[in-house]
Design a protein around this motif. Structure first.
Motif, PDB file in Angstrom:
ATOM      1  N   TYR A   1      69.639  26.963  25.720  1.00 51.26           N
ATOM      2  CA  TYR A   1      69.278  27.087  27.219  1.00 51.26           C
ATOM      3  C   TYR A   1      70.228  26.375  28.156  1.00 51.26           C
ATOM      4  CZ  TYR A   1      64.563  28.059  25.482  1.00 51.26           C
ATOM      5  OH  TYR A   1      63.427  29.101  25.084  1.00 51.26           O
ATOM      6  N   PHE A   2      71.409  25.872  27.628  1.00 48.52           N
ATOM      7  CA  PHE A   2      72.553  25.248  28.390  1.00 48.52           C
ATOM      8  C   PHE A   2      73.471  26.298  28.594  1.00 48.52           C
ATOM      9  CE2 PHE A   2      70.093  21.716  26.443  1.00 48.52           C
ATOM     10  CZ  PHE A   2      70.010  20.941  27.626  1.00 48.52           C
ATOM     11  N   SER A   3      73.594  27.306  27.906  1.00 46.52           N
ATOM     12  CA  SER A   3      74.924  28.105  27.976  1.00 46.52           C
ATOM     13  C   SER A   3      75.103  28.761  29.223  1.00 46.52           C
ATOM     14  CB  SER A   3      74.879  29.329  27.012  1.00 46.52           C
ATOM     15  OG  SER A   3      73.667  29.941  26.978  1.00 46.52           O
ATOM     16  N   GLY A   4      73.863  28.963  29.921  1.00 51.65           N
ATOM     17  CA  GLY A   4      73.874  29.429  31.528  1.00 51.65           C
ATOM     18  C   GLY A   4      74.624  28.423  32.222  1.00 51.65           C
ATOM     19  N   LEU A   5      74.653  27.151  31.969  1.00 54.31           N
ATOM     20  CA  LEU A   5      75.357  26.200  32.993  1.00 54.31           C
ATOM     21  C   LEU A   5      76.754  26.168  32.393  1.00 54.31           C
ATOM     22  CD1 LEU A   5      72.714  23.361  32.900  1.00 54.31           C
ATOM     23  CD2 LEU A   5      73.114  24.911  34.757  1.00 54.31           C
ATOM     24  N   VAL A   6      76.792  25.947  31.178  1.00 56.51           N
ATOM     25  CA  VAL A   6      78.211  25.857  30.659  1.00 56.51           C
ATOM     26  C   VAL A   6      78.481  26.877  29.513  1.00 56.51           C
ATOM     27  CG1 VAL A   6      79.787  24.149  29.354  1.00 56.51           C
ATOM     28  CG2 VAL A   6      78.232  23.364  31.071  1.00 56.51           C
TER      29      VAL A   6
ATOM     30  N   THR B   1      63.672  35.888  21.330  1.00 61.72           N
ATOM     31  CA  THR B   1      64.728  34.958  21.252  1.00 61.72           C
ATOM     32  C   THR B   1      64.999  33.917  22.382  1.00 61.72           C
ATOM     33  OG1 THR B   1      66.236  36.552  22.579  1.00 61.72           O
ATOM     34  CG2 THR B   1      65.898  37.082  20.375  1.00 61.72           C
ATOM     35  N   THR B   2      66.071  33.211  22.333  1.00 63.63           N
ATOM     36  CA  THR B   2      66.050  32.206  23.479  1.00 63.63           C
ATOM     37  C   THR B   2      67.040  33.122  24.538  1.00 63.63           C
ATOM     38  OG1 THR B   2      68.483  31.876  22.537  1.00 63.63           O
ATOM     39  CG2 THR B   2      66.392  30.405  21.831  1.00 63.63           C
ATOM     40  N   PRO B   3      67.263  32.666  25.654  1.00 60.42           N
ATOM     41  CA  PRO B   3      68.117  33.657  26.616  1.00 60.42           C
ATOM     42  C   PRO B   3      69.431  33.451  26.263  1.00 60.42           C
ATOM     43  CG  PRO B   3      67.369  31.428  27.465  1.00 60.42           C
ATOM     44  CD  PRO B   3      67.013  31.405  26.230  1.00 60.42           C
ATOM     45  N   ASN B   4      69.926  32.825  25.198  1.00 56.70           N
ATOM     46  CA  ASN B   4      71.307  32.837  25.102  1.00 56.70           C
ATOM     47  C   ASN B   4      72.105  34.165  24.632  1.00 56.70           C
ATOM     48  OD1 ASN B   4      73.734  32.370  22.726  1.00 56.70           O
ATOM     49  ND2 ASN B   4      73.344  30.304  23.593  1.00 56.70           N
ATOM     50  N   PRO B   5      73.349  34.524  25.341  1.00 51.83           N
ATOM     51  CA  PRO B   5      73.858  35.678  25.062  1.00 51.83           C
ATOM     52  C   PRO B   5      74.275  36.073  23.648  1.00 51.83           C
ATOM     53  CG  PRO B   5      74.833  34.646  26.758  1.00 51.83           C
ATOM     54  CD  PRO B   5      74.083  33.518  26.176  1.00 51.83           C
ATOM     55  N   ALA B   6      74.533  35.047  22.837  1.00 50.38           N
ATOM     56  CA  ALA B   6      75.160  35.401  21.453  1.00 50.38           C
ATOM     57  C   ALA B   6      73.856  35.660  20.569  1.00 50.38           C
ATOM     58  CB  ALA B   6      75.501  34.126  20.632  1.00 50.38           C
ATOM     59  N   HIS B   7      72.575  35.177  21.012  1.00 47.57           N
ATOM     60  CA  HIS B   7      71.290  35.564  20.122  1.00 47.57           C
ATOM     61  C   HIS B   7      71.102  36.926  20.362  1.00 47.57           C
ATOM     62  CE1 HIS B   7      70.002  31.180  19.294  1.00 47.57           C
ATOM     63  NE2 HIS B   7      71.181  31.385  18.828  1.00 47.57           N
TER      64      HIS B   7
ATOM     65  N   PRO C   1      63.929  25.768  30.493  1.00 46.52           N
ATOM     66  CA  PRO C   1      64.673  25.849  31.834  1.00 46.52           C
ATOM     67  C   PRO C   1      64.171  25.021  32.747  1.00 46.52           C
ATOM     68  CG  PRO C   1      64.489  27.979  31.151  1.00 46.52           C
ATOM     69  CD  PRO C   1      63.256  26.975  30.307  1.00 46.52           C
ATOM     70  N   GLY C   2      62.881  24.633  33.107  1.00 42.67           N
ATOM     71  CA  GLY C   2      62.334  23.866  34.061  1.00 42.67           C
ATOM     72  C   GLY C   2      62.737  22.337  33.924  1.00 42.67           C
TER      73      GLY C   2
ATOM     74  N   PRO D   1      63.858  37.501  25.315  1.00 42.71           N
ATOM     75  CA  PRO D   1      63.770  36.165  25.694  1.00 42.71           C
ATOM     76  C   PRO D   1      62.566  35.743  26.383  1.00 42.71           C
ATOM     77  CG  PRO D   1      65.940  37.331  26.383  1.00 42.71           C
ATOM     78  CD  PRO D   1      64.815  38.309  26.041  1.00 42.71           C
ATOM     79  N   MET D   2      62.284  34.400  26.074  1.00 44.05           N
ATOM     80  CA  MET D   2      60.898  33.706  26.438  1.00 44.05           C
ATOM     81  C   MET D   2      60.962  32.397  26.297  1.00 44.05           C
ATOM     82  SD  MET D   2      57.764  34.968  24.353  1.00 44.05           S
ATOM     83  CE  MET D   2      57.891  36.807  24.853  1.00 44.05           C
ATOM     84  N   PRO D   3      60.523  31.463  26.913  1.00 48.31           N
ATOM     85  CA  PRO D   3      60.379  29.881  26.935  1.00 48.31           C
ATOM     86  C   PRO D   3      59.576  29.625  25.601  1.00 48.31           C
ATOM     87  CG  PRO D   3      60.019  30.371  29.052  1.00 48.31           C
ATOM     88  CD  PRO D   3      59.730  31.669  28.238  1.00 48.31           C
ATOM     89  N   PHE D   4      59.895  28.624  24.855  1.00 42.32           N
ATOM     90  CA  PHE D   4      59.168  28.576  23.480  1.00 42.32           C
ATOM     91  C   PHE D   4      57.749  28.136  23.843  1.00 42.32           C
ATOM     92  CE2 PHE D   4      57.831  25.403  20.296  1.00 42.32           C
ATOM     93  CZ  PHE D   4      58.201  26.054  19.229  1.00 42.32           C
ATOM     94  N   ALA D   5      57.318  27.579  24.870  1.00 39.54           N
ATOM     95  CA  ALA D   5      55.799  27.280  25.152  1.00 39.54           C
ATOM     96  C   ALA D   5      55.211  28.664  25.328  1.00 39.54           C
ATOM     97  CB  ALA D   5      56.011  26.626  26.658  1.00 39.54           C
ATOM     98  N   GLU D   6      55.650  29.868  25.713  1.00 41.89           N
ATOM     99  CA  GLU D   6      55.167  30.794  25.477  1.00 41.89           C
ATOM    100  C   GLU D   6      54.855  31.601  24.160  1.00 41.89           C
ATOM    101  OE1 GLU D   6      56.606  33.438  28.647  1.00 41.89           O
ATOM    102  OE2 GLU D   6      56.595  31.947  30.065  1.00 41.89           O
ATOM    103  N   LEU D   7      55.677  31.248  23.307  1.00 38.11           N
ATOM    104  CA  LEU D   7      55.670  32.005  21.942  1.00 38.11           C
ATOM    105  C   LEU D   7      54.682  32.207  21.207  1.00 38.11           C
ATOM    106  CD1 LEU D   7      57.578  33.215  19.796  1.00 38.11           C
ATOM    107  CD2 LEU D   7      58.183  30.938  19.141  1.00 38.11           C
ATOM    108  N   PHE D   8      53.609  31.069  21.037  1.00 42.50           N
ATOM    109  CA  PHE D   8      52.785  31.341  20.218  1.00 42.50           C
ATOM    110  C   PHE D   8      51.658  32.189  20.660  1.00 42.50           C
ATOM    111  CE2 PHE D   8      48.554  30.533  18.563  1.00 42.50           C
ATOM    112  CZ  PHE D   8      48.499  30.186  17.231  1.00 42.50           C
ATOM    113  N   THR D   9      51.287  32.398  21.916  1.00 40.87           N
ATOM    114  CA  THR D   9      50.446  33.367  22.492  1.00 40.87           C
ATOM    115  C   THR D   9      51.026  34.725  22.172  1.00 40.87           C
ATOM    116  OG1 THR D   9      49.620  31.534  24.117  1.00 40.87           O
ATOM    117  CG2 THR D   9      49.200  34.136  24.622  1.00 40.87           C
ATOM    118  N   SER D  10      52.300  34.804  22.534  1.00 36.61           N
ATOM    119  CA  SER D  10      53.012  36.133  22.497  1.00 36.61           C
ATOM    120  C   SER D  10      52.912  36.824  21.245  1.00 36.61           C
ATOM    121  CB  SER D  10      54.258  35.950  23.188  1.00 36.61           C
ATOM    122  OG  SER D  10      54.485  35.777  24.349  1.00 36.61           O
ATOM    123  N   LEU D  11      53.149  35.907  20.220  1.00 35.28           N
ATOM    124  CA  LEU D  11      52.830  36.380  18.730  1.00 35.28           C
ATOM    125  C   LEU D  11      51.392  36.848  18.444  1.00 35.28           C
ATOM    126  CD1 LEU D  11      55.156  33.812  17.073  1.00 35.28           C
ATOM    127  CD2 LEU D  11      55.741  36.358  17.290  1.00 35.28           C
TER     128      LEU D  11
END
Length: 331
Positions: A98-103, A175-181, A78-79, A194-204
């Protein structure tokens, strides 16, 4: 009266030369582009980004150069997208969710079980439907260059094998922040987080979440096998990755350079897809060799029966049937 014009001519020539040099230096500075993405350097996204940068520099005789910042160096997804819109980043690559919030209409590409295979997805993304979707970002300050890919998403977790839909129930999944997911996993009884990919490894690693869903190639390149025991080849959704550019920056380039960027963006998309396809078997074998337990033929029908229609119905309620019907025709 005779006037000696030689000194004046020399002065004018010198001034013109200085102005030309100054303009050239400014132009070259303006056409040094930054390219940010979140994936590791081993991933196909980065390899394709390098190919893109090389080809752009070659075709513009070095007048347009692209410097790549991988692994989330310039922020999370998002950043980075916000950076493109604000003009602090020139070019950026993130997964479509990550774009579905915009479009909101872009969410059509993330519907579960939308595509049966990659060829169907590529026909949609590279055709008129894909161009229409990229164009819808223009009023957000974004120029859509092409669709690269994340790929078909498969489920990993640290708790149990996923053989069918019932095994997903109760899992806490990044998951991604996508409504469908999010809607699909809620329907399946999971706890989507939902969380950014950069945080995924540590969260797992810390068991903040039990699992996640991504393509096999990214599971390997991001070393997720180090913190996940089970992999199920669910291929429950395909994820495209829009390659975007700050629209004002794109519009400032000469038309011939704009064309180069668009052409090489699509060529790099095809290169990345070829990389992913060619690496799939080796990456899966590698994960097995690392001790990951793989369910190669899960009961996808049981998952589809629960998740597909409710999520599609929700999309249609928000955006109508026209776009989804266009995707189905283009497949």
């Amino acid at each position: 009266m005779i006037t000696n014009t030689q000194p004046l001519k020399a002065l004018l020539i010198a001034a013109a030369s200085a102005a030309a040099l100054s303009f050239s230096q400014v132009s070259l500075a303006e056409w040094k582009l930054t390219f940010a993405h979140a994936h590791p350097v081993e991933d196909s996204q980065h390899l394709a980004a390098e190919r893109f940068a090389e080809r752009v520099a070659e075709r513009t005789s070095g007048e347009v150069t692209v410097r790549i910042f991988p692994s989330g160096q310039l922020g999370d997804d998002p950043g980075m997208i916000a950076g493109v819109r604000g003009g602090t980043i020139d070019i950026e690559l993130s997964g479509n969710p990550y774009f579905s919030g915009l479009v909101g209409e872009l969410n059509v590409l993330d519907l579960p079980f939308l595509f049966e295979d990659a060829d169907q997805a590529y026909r949609v993304l590279d055709g008129s439907v894909g161009q229409d979707l990229l164009g819808r970002m223009a009023d957000k300050g974004i120029k859509g260059l092409a669709f690269w890919e994340i790929g078909f998403r498969n489920l990993t977790n640290s708790r149990r094998p996923v053989e069918d839909a019932a095994d997903i129930k109760g899992l806490k999944l990044r998951t991604t922040p996508n409504p469908a997911h999010i809607a699909a996993f809620k329907a399946l009884g999971a706890n989507p987080t939902p969380m950014p990919f950069a945080e995924l490894f540590t969260s797992l690693e810390t068991r903040t979440v039990d699992g996640q869903e991504n393509p096999v190639t990214l599971i390997r390149s991001a070393k997720l096998h180090e913190v996940q025991e089970h992999l199920s080849l669910t291929a429950h959704a395909y994820t495209a990755a829009p390659l975007i550019m700050n629209k004002a920056r794109f519009d400032s380039l000469p038309a011939e350079f704009q064309q180069v960027l668009e052409q090489e963006a699509l060529a790099a998309a095809r290169y990345q897809r070829e990389l992913n396809n060619s690496r799939m078997a080796d990456d899966l074998a590698f994960l097995k060799a690392q001790g990951v337990k793989v369910v190669e033929q899960p009961d996808r029908a049981s998952m589809r029966a629960i998740a597909e229609q409710p999520v599609r119905a929700n999309f249609i309620d928000k955006h109508g049937r026209e776009l989804l019907d266009a995707v189905e025709r283009a497949k």
